[in-house]
Design an enzyme around this catalytic site. Structure first.
Site, PDB file in Angstrom:
ATOM      1  N   ASN A  83       0.255  -1.197   0.217  1.00  0.00           N
ATOM      2  CA  ASN A  83      -0.115  -0.101  -0.103  1.00  0.00           C
ATOM      3  C   ASN A  83       1.217   1.178  -0.070  1.00  0.00           C
ATOM      4  O   ASN A  83       2.197   1.154   0.031  1.00  0.00           O
ATOM      5  CB  ASN A  83      -1.195   0.118   1.423  1.00  0.00           C
ATOM      6  CG  ASN A  83      -1.876   0.663   0.474  1.00  0.00           C
ATOM      7  OD1 ASN A  83      -2.463   1.529   0.123  1.00  0.00           O
ATOM      8  ND2 ASN A  83      -3.322  -0.389   1.227  1.00  0.00           N
ATOM      9  N   HIS A 113      22.695   0.708  14.253  1.00  0.00           N
ATOM     10  CA  HIS A 113      23.973   1.618  14.182  1.00  0.00           C
ATOM     11  C   HIS A 113      24.223   1.478  16.028  1.00  0.00           C
ATOM     12  O   HIS A 113      23.123   0.533  16.567  1.00  0.00           O
ATOM     13  CB  HIS A 113      23.817   3.260  14.463  1.00  0.00           C
ATOM     14  CG  HIS A 113      22.902   3.582  13.166  1.00  0.00           C
ATOM     15  ND1 HIS A 113      24.192   3.612  11.494  1.00  0.00           N
ATOM     16  CD2 HIS A 113      21.926   4.056  13.195  1.00  0.00           C
ATOM     17  CE1 HIS A 113      23.260   4.164  11.155  1.00  0.00           C
ATOM     18  NE2 HIS A 113      22.395   4.455  11.109  1.00  0.00           N
ATOM     19  N   GLY A 147      -0.842  -1.128   8.672  1.00  0.00           N
ATOM     20  CA  GLY A 147      -0.813   0.121   8.434  1.00  0.00           C
ATOM     21  C   GLY A 147      -0.302   0.622   9.347  1.00  0.00           C
ATOM     22  O   GLY A 147       0.006   0.087  10.579  1.00  0.00           O
ATOM     23  N   ALA A 165      -1.639  -3.684  12.848  1.00  0.00           N
ATOM     24  CA  ALA A 165      -1.603  -2.020  12.836  1.00  0.00           C
ATOM     25  C   ALA A 165      -0.681  -1.231  13.731  1.00  0.00           C
ATOM     26  O   ALA A 165      -0.946  -1.686  15.625  1.00  0.00           O
ATOM     27  CB  ALA A 165      -2.932  -1.341  11.860  1.00  0.00           C
ATOM     28  N   LYS A 185       4.449  -9.026  19.894  1.00  0.00           N
ATOM     29  CA  LYS A 185       3.853 -10.071  20.518  1.00  0.00           C
ATOM     30  C   LYS A 185       3.432 -10.861  20.235  1.00  0.00           C
ATOM     31  O   LYS A 185       2.709 -10.228  19.482  1.00  0.00           O
ATOM     32  CB  LYS A 185       3.644  -9.771  21.888  1.00  0.00           C
ATOM     33  CG  LYS A 185       4.924  -8.677  23.347  1.00  0.00           C
ATOM     34  CD  LYS A 185       3.904  -8.927  24.697  1.00  0.00           C
ATOM     35  CE  LYS A 185       5.528  -7.867  25.489  1.00  0.00           C
ATOM     36  NZ  LYS A 185       4.941  -7.670  25.992  1.00  0.00           N
TER      37      LYS A 185
END
Length: 190
Positions: A83, A113, A147, A165, A185
């Site tokens: 999407n 990093h 999303g 989401a 989880k």
């Protein structure tokens, strides 16, 4: 060993290496072209994605705008839908299986990093830079990622998984699971 080889091996590498910058700039040109194509220009979209990605299966649907770093480290299986406004930082391999659903604003990050600034920043003054390393991400077949989710480096998501989401996925998720949250989880088997 080249900086690109170090990057794909998971070692520290210089992201400003000329070879990597050349690949980066090529990806940016291809993304600009893709993101500016008219909705119905399917043949042109196919051409651009074939030049951008390592592999793109049949029937992949990629909404615009889409953003990635190099493109050449991304493989997407057939009939996967990605999407709008997704960001894939493919410093290492991103492998997405077939029949996937990737929601809007999903971010997939292979680069990272050192956490400590004293370990992360090397050099002094204008010569300083941050150490960077990258680990691959593998997403199985038939996976739905909701999303605004973020997938961290070195994560494997199994087959038939649903990620809710807004999840922040920092650890592997086995096959056939519903998982969500920050941190993500496993909630139950599905």
């Amino acid at each position: 060993m080249t900086e690109k080889e170090k990057m794909l091996k998971g070692d520290y590498y210089n992201p400003l290496d000329p070879e990597l910058l050349k690949i980066y700039h090529n990806a940016k040109k291809l993304l600009k072209e893709y993101n500016n194509l008219d909705f119905e220009q399917n043949q042109e979209k196919e051409r651009v994605l074939a030049a951008l990605f390592e592999h793109k299966g049949y029937g992949v649907w990629l909404e615009t705008p889409f953003f990635c770093k190099f493109g050449i480290n991304i493989s997407i299986g057939q009939k996967t839908v990605i999407n709008t406004n997704c960001i894939f930082l493919d410093d290492n391999k991103i492998s997405i299986g077939k029949n996937g659903l990737i929601g809007p604003y999903v971010q997939i990050y292979t680069a990272s990093h050192p956490v400590s600034a004293s370990e992360r920043i090397i050099g002094k003054g204008l010569e300083s830079r941050s150490l960077t390393f990258a680990k691959p991400i593998k997403i199985g077949d038939n996976v739905w990622i909701g999303g605004n989710s973020i997938i961290f480096p070195d994560v494997n998501i199994g087959d038939n998984v649903t990620i809710g989401a807004g999840s922040v996925v920092t650890k592997d998720v086995p096959d056939n699971m519903l998982a969500f949250g920050n941190p993500c989880k496993v909630i139950k088997e599905i």
